[in-house]
Design a protein around this motif. Structure first.
Motif, short mmCIF file in Angstrom:
data_model
loop_
_atom_site.label_atom_id
_atom_site.label_comp_id
_atom_site.label_asym_id
_atom_site.label_seq_id
_atom_site.Cartn_x
_atom_site.Cartn_y
_atom_site.Cartn_z
N ILE A 1 6.05 0.46 11.90
CA ILE A 1 6.31 -0.28 10.65
C ILE A 1 6.43 0.73 9.51
CG2 ILE A 1 5.40 -2.02 9.07
CD1 ILE A 1 3.76 -3.11 11.42
N LYS B 1 5.69 -1.19 3.86
CA LYS B 1 5.51 -2.54 4.41
C LYS B 1 4.11 -2.69 4.99
CE LYS B 1 7.49 -5.99 7.47
NZ LYS B 1 8.58 -6.31 8.41
N GLN B 2 3.61 -1.63 5.61
CA GLN B 2 2.25 -1.69 6.17
C GLN B 2 1.24 -2.02 5.09
OE1 GLN B 2 0.95 1.57 8.73
NE2 GLN B 2 3.11 2.10 8.97
N GLY C 1 1.72 -3.68 2.32
CA GLY C 1 1.86 -5.11 1.98
C GLY C 1 1.25 -6.01 3.03
N LEU C 2 1.50 -5.68 4.29
CA LEU C 2 0.93 -6.48 5.37
C LEU C 2 -0.60 -6.40 5.36
CD1 LEU C 2 3.42 -5.64 8.27
CD2 LEU C 2 3.16 -7.84 7.09
N CYS D 1 2.06 4.12 -2.36
CA CYS D 1 3.24 3.28 -2.12
C CYS D 1 4.47 3.87 -2.80
CB CYS D 1 3.01 1.86 -2.62
SG CYS D 1 1.86 0.92 -1.61
N VAL E 1 8.48 -6.21 -5.18
CA VAL E 1 7.93 -6.57 -3.87
C VAL E 1 6.43 -6.86 -3.97
CG1 VAL E 1 7.58 -5.79 -1.49
CG2 VAL E 1 9.75 -5.35 -2.64
N THR F 1 4.54 -10.19 -2.83
CA THR F 1 3.43 -10.08 -1.88
C THR F 1 2.16 -10.69 -2.46
OG1 THR F 1 4.44 -8.06 -1.01
CG2 THR F 1 2.14 -8.46 -0.41
N SER G 1 5.80 -11.05 7.87
CA SER G 1 6.58 -9.84 8.08
C SER G 1 8.05 -10.05 7.72
CB SER G 1 6.46 -9.39 9.54
OG SER G 1 7.19 -8.22 9.77
N LEU H 1 8.48 -10.41 3.85
CA LEU H 1 8.37 -9.12 3.16
C LEU H 1 9.63 -8.28 3.39
CD1 LEU H 1 4.65 -8.02 3.68
CD2 LEU H 1 5.69 -9.17 1.72
N SER H 2 10.13 -8.28 4.62
CA SER H 2 11.34 -7.50 4.92
C SER H 2 12.53 -8.01 4.11
CB SER H 2 11.67 -7.57 6.42
OG SER H 2 10.70 -6.88 7.16
N PHE I 1 12.10 -7.08 0.43
CA PHE I 1 12.27 -5.63 0.27
C PHE I 1 13.76 -5.26 0.34
CE2 PHE I 1 12.73 -1.33 1.83
CZ PHE I 1 11.89 -0.62 1.00
#
Length: 193
Positions: free
Chosen positions: A77, A81-82, A84-85, A127, A149, A153, A173, A176-177, A180
């Motif tokens: 990932i 993004k990680q 955010g997750l 980030c 983003v 989030t 996921s 967010l993708s 982004f």
């Protein structure tokens, strides 16, 4: 000479953090903390000047815990993004701490840059570095991408931590993708103008 504290500042903070994690910030007071410690309130006020000092210590510990979530890495990932997750995992697993850190009423409003510096700190700086490095963006464009983003989030985090809406990991996921990629395309197309 003041009496020797039965508990250290750190131990009291961790017990208070447990109360907030379990029951929310509104449940933390000198009486509930003393009860959890099995003592009078004296050790609390031997270690801390007042409840505001203790509450600040609890916020700092909660932010450290949030930072631990944000450090989780996976080679599958993208780094940004990680983060955010992991923020959303924190919102789901520690909803009361999420609300303490990100949904507490403030004494005054911040602009995004001030909020970025005071509330998000080192995690946000990482980030921006990830975005600049991974997507060849200037610091200004990386900050714009981060802001768009992060706000998206954050909204999902509010829904999760408030138990208003439940999303699967795949839904999160994918959302967010999409957000982004849309924002990245917008920034890159604006650059060409």
């Amino acid at each position: 000479m003041p009496p020797k504290a039965k508990y250290t500042k750190e131990e009291i903070t961790q017990i208070a953090l447990g109360i907030v994690t379990e029951s929310g910030a509104e449940s933390l007071n000198a009486r509930s903390l003393a009860e959890a410690m099995g003592t009078s309130t004296r050790p609390i006020f031997t270690a801390f000047k007042n409840m505001e000092d203790l509450e600040q210590s609890v916020r700092e510990s909660a932010m450290e815990l949030f930072g631990e979530y944000a450090k989780t890495e996976s080679s599958d990932i993208p780094a940004f993004k990680q983060v955010g997750l992991q923020m959303l995992t924190f919102a789901k697993e520690k909803p009361k701490l999420f609300r303490l850190l990100f949904m507490s009423e403030q004494d005054h409003s911040f602009n995004f840059k001030e909020m970025f510096a005071s509330m998000l700190g080192v995690t946000a700086d990482k980030c921006i570095e990830y975005i600049m490095h991974d997507y060849a963006l200037s610091e200004e464009d990386a900050m714009m991408l981060f802001r768009q983003v992060w706000i998206f989030t954050y909204g999902i985090g509010v829904l999760l931590s408030s138990n208003i809406c439940l999303f699967t990991e795949k839904e999160v996921s994918d959302m967010l993708s999409t957000q982004f990629r849309s924002t990245l395309v917008m920034i890159k197309s604006d650059r060409g103008k």
